[in-house]
Structures are given as structure tokens and as C-alpha cells.
Design a protein around this motif. Structure first.
Motif, PDB file in Angstrom:
ATOM      1  N   ARG A  64       0.856  -1.193   0.000  1.00  0.00           N
ATOM      2  CA  ARG A  64       0.000   0.000   0.000  1.00  0.00           C
ATOM      3  C   ARG A  64       0.883   1.231   0.000  1.00  0.00           C
ATOM      4  NH1 ARG A  64      -2.382   3.435   4.763  1.00  0.00           N
ATOM      5  NH2 ARG A  64      -2.552   5.200   3.377  1.00  0.00           N
ATOM      6  N   GLU A  84     -11.275  -8.604  -7.128  1.00  0.00           N
ATOM      7  CA  GLU A  84     -12.389  -8.118  -6.307  1.00  0.00           C
ATOM      8  C   GLU A  84     -12.816  -9.244  -5.356  1.00  0.00           C
ATOM      9  OE1 GLU A  84     -14.665  -5.248  -7.616  1.00  0.00           O
ATOM     10  OE2 GLU A  84     -15.754  -5.410  -5.696  1.00  0.00           O
ATOM     11  N   GLU A  93      -7.064   2.915   8.443  1.00  0.00           N
ATOM     12  CA  GLU A  93      -6.753   3.695   7.238  1.00  0.00           C
ATOM     13  C   GLU A  93      -6.339   2.760   6.093  1.00  0.00           C
ATOM     14  OE1 GLU A  93      -3.329   6.742   6.734  1.00  0.00           O
ATOM     15  OE2 GLU A  93      -4.374   7.175   8.614  1.00  0.00           O
ATOM     16  N   GLU A 115      -9.294   0.735   4.880  1.00  0.00           N
ATOM     17  CA  GLU A 115     -10.206   1.529   4.038  1.00  0.00           C
ATOM     18  C   GLU A 115      -9.688   1.647   2.602  1.00  0.00           C
ATOM     19  OE1 GLU A 115     -10.648   5.003   6.464  1.00  0.00           O
ATOM     20  OE2 GLU A 115     -12.419   4.193   7.488  1.00  0.00           O
ATOM     21  N   VAL A 116      -8.364   1.810   2.468  1.00  0.00           N
ATOM     22  CA  VAL A 116      -7.762   1.888   1.131  1.00  0.00           C
ATOM     23  C   VAL A 116      -7.966   0.548   0.406  1.00  0.00           C
ATOM     24  CG1 VAL A 116      -5.553   2.089  -0.105  1.00  0.00           C
ATOM     25  CG2 VAL A 116      -6.071   3.651   1.773  1.00  0.00           C
ATOM     26  N   ASN A 156     -10.283  -1.720   1.061  1.00  0.00           N
ATOM     27  CA  ASN A 156     -11.722  -1.881   0.800  1.00  0.00           C
ATOM     28  C   ASN A 156     -12.132  -1.163  -0.480  1.00  0.00           C
ATOM     29  OD1 ASN A 156     -12.786  -1.723   4.298  1.00  0.00           O
ATOM     30  ND2 ASN A 156     -12.127  -3.441   3.061  1.00  0.00           N
ATOM     31  N   LYS A 157     -11.584   0.038  -0.682  1.00  0.00           N
ATOM     32  CA  LYS A 157     -11.928   0.819  -1.888  1.00  0.00           C
ATOM     33  C   LYS A 157     -11.506   0.087  -3.155  1.00  0.00           C
ATOM     34  CE  LYS A 157     -12.188   5.523  -0.237  1.00  0.00           C
ATOM     35  NZ  LYS A 157     -11.238   6.442   0.365  1.00  0.00           N
ATOM     36  N   GLU A 158     -10.483  -0.775  -3.021  1.00  0.00           N
ATOM     37  CA  GLU A 158      -9.993  -1.559  -4.173  1.00  0.00           C
ATOM     38  C   GLU A 158     -10.796  -2.852  -4.323  1.00  0.00           C
ATOM     39  OE1 GLU A 158      -7.258  -0.607  -6.273  1.00  0.00           O
ATOM     40  OE2 GLU A 158      -7.723   1.280  -5.235  1.00  0.00           O
TER      41      GLU A 158
END
Ligand SMILES: O=C(O)c1cc(=O)[nH]c(=O)n1[C@@H]1O[C@H](COP(=O)(O)O)[C@@H](O)[C@H]1O
Length: 264
Positions: A94, A113, A132, A135-136, A138-140
Motif C-alpha cells: 500500500r 475483487e 486507514e 479503508e484503502v 476496501n476501496k480496491e
């Protein structure tokens, strides 16, 4: 057996100055009498391998199910690299900031996914750094249900992450660390009590219903806990209004002068 291993690891972390006593600033801005500096381990390859092995051991004990691993940048990255390389497990990196050239990706590596990603962290205070990273991911489109941390400072990270559906598995707790250092005479009773009190008085987690305004607890310490602090310590709290800080400093001086007068 597990205990012996953890005890000796704690002493080795202390040997390489990864456990520091003094006055340090936390990510939240709060001052702390103890700082866990796992970065110090990178110059000690045998210790690096030992930490990586303990993380892997924990993954197995908990029978964690995942498709990929990702370290919270940056300190956890070398440990994840060792584990993934040794056990041939896929890893992700990340980025803290997205590149403004090339692929512009925030998560490097191949994933699909719905893949489950296990997060590894070196130290947890409030759990916000793990959240944090989750969340990054999860967005992917990645799922995060579990995280492993080398040192949990016992300041509410486990509870905060639990409240958002992430189970945190600590390897070393702050209470264990302090007990081992005291037993080995690396710290005296006074330091032990001072640090223990700081940890107990500064739990960063507040359950949702208590935290009605949704302000993160790290930024809003319990009023009743703050009232137990001295005027001088309250003046140093991270989110204190500058005027309130000044007043508290004056009150501290006044209290001192009153005590001196009473003695005379
Ligand atoms: O700032 C901290 O809270 C902190 C305390 C400590 O003893 N050691 C330490 O490394 N940290 C840093 O704070 C992060 C964890 O704090 P939280 O995000 O509040 O859980 C870690 O990723 C470190 O960058």
C-alpha cells in the motif's frame, strides 16, 4: 514455550532500543512516557527473522484465512516481505501517497475483487493506522477481517477495530512488555507504575453511543480521565484550546505557590 519466546523477544527489543522510555509524541499528538520503535529492528537481521517467524506462527495458531498480505506502511513492510518470500504467499504494497505518474496506483500487486487481505502492523495505539489501510484496501474491492500487530499498547486499538469488524491479534501486549522489563530489572518500579498509569488513563476508544458526535476518540480523550491529570499535563493535551492551555498553566503555577505559602 510460547511465553519463553515472547519474553526473550521483549528483552531483545529493549536491547536494540526498540522500546524507549522518556517523553515522545504519538501520532495523535499526545505525549507518551514509552515509545515502541520497531524500525530499530531493521538493522538486526536475526531479530527481523524472529519477529517475522512470530507473526507467521500467530497466523497459523489463529488459522487465519486470507488470499493476500499487506503491511501498514512503512515499518511492517520488511516483515511481510520476509514472511511472503519464505512461505510463498502473495503480498500487496500500500502506498501512502498515490503516484502522480505511471500507473497512479495506491495498492501495488495483483488482486481480484473480493480477495481477503490480512493486515500486518508493528505497533497499535488507537488502531487508526490499520483502519486507514483497511479503508484503502476496501476501496480496491478487497476484504479485511483480521490484522496482526507485534505490539499492542493496550490503549483501545483492539476494541476500536472490533467495532468496525476487524479482529486484531496482538503478539505482545503493553502489560506483558512492562512486566517482563520489570522482572528483568530493565526498568524500576517507579517507571513501571508511571507508564502503567499513563496507559490505563489514556484509552483512546469510546463506544459509538458514548461518542455521539462521531469525533474519533483519539482526538477526544475522556473528560473524566483528563480530570485525573495535573493542570500541567492537561495543558499539554493535544486538542486543548490555546487559551485553556494558558489558563491551566497559570492554575498549575498558582497551585504551586499556594503549596509553598502553606509550607511557610
Ligand atoms: O504514534 C503512535 O501511537 C505510536 C506509538 C508507538 O509506541 N510506536 C509507534 O510506532 N507509533 C506509531 O503510531 C502508529 C499506530 O498508532 P495508531 O494509528 O493510533 O494505532 C504506528 O503505525 C506508528 O507509526
Amino acid at each position: 514455550m510460547e511465553n519463553i519466546c515472547i519474553d526473550s523477544l521483549i528483552l531483545k527489543l529493549h536491547d536494540v532500543n526498540a522500546v524507549k522510555f522518556g517523553e515522545y509524541k504519538l501520532k495523535s499528538g499526545m505525549m507518551t512516557p514509552i515509545y515502541i520503535d520497531v524500525k530499530a529492528v531493521v538493522s538486526h537481521p536475526a531479530l527481523m527473522n524472529q519477529v517475522a517467524s512470530l507473526i507467521y506462527q500467530r497466523m497459523q495458531e489463529e488459522k487465519l484465512q486470507f488470499d493476500l498480505m499487506c503491511g501498514v506502511p512503512y515499518t511492517a513492510l520488511p516483515f511481510v516481505t520476509i514472511i511472503c518470500s519464505k512461505h510463498e504467499l502473495p503480498m500487496l504494497i500500500r502506498r501512502k501517497e498515490a503516484k502522480d505518474y505511471g500507473t497512479k496506483r495506491v495498492v501495488e500487486g495483483s488482486y481480484r475483487e473480493g480477495d481477503r487481505c490480512l493486515i500486518i502492523e508493528d505497533t497499535v495505539t488507537s488502531g487508526s493506522s490499520i483502519l486507514e489501510t483497511a479503508e484503502v484496501l476496501n476501496k480496491e474491492g478487497l476484504k479485511v477481517t483480521d490484522a496482526i500487530v507485534l505490539v499492542d499498547r493496550n490503549q483501545g486499538g483492539v476494541e476500536m477495530l472490533h467495532s468496525v469488524g476487524i479482529k486484531l491479534h496482538p503478539i505482545i501486549s503493553m502489560s506483558k512488555l512492562l512486566n517482563v522489563l520489570l522482572a528483568a530489572k530493565r526498568i524500576n518500579h517507579q517507571t513501571f507504575q508511571r507508564v502503567r498509569k499513563f496507559i490505563m488513563d489514556n484509552n483512546t476508544f469510546r463506544p459509538k453511543e458514548e461518542n455521539a458526535s462521531d469525533v474519533p476518540a483519539t482526538k477526544k480523550p475522556r473528560v473524566e480521565q483528563n480530570l485525573q491529570l495535573s493542570y500541567a499535563d492537561r495543558a499539554k493535551l493535544p486538542n486543548i484550546h490555546p487559551l485553556a492551555s494558558k489558563l491551566l498553566k497559570i492554575m498549575e503555577t498558582k497551585q504551586f505557590l499556594t503549596s509553598v505559602c502553606l509550607l511557610m
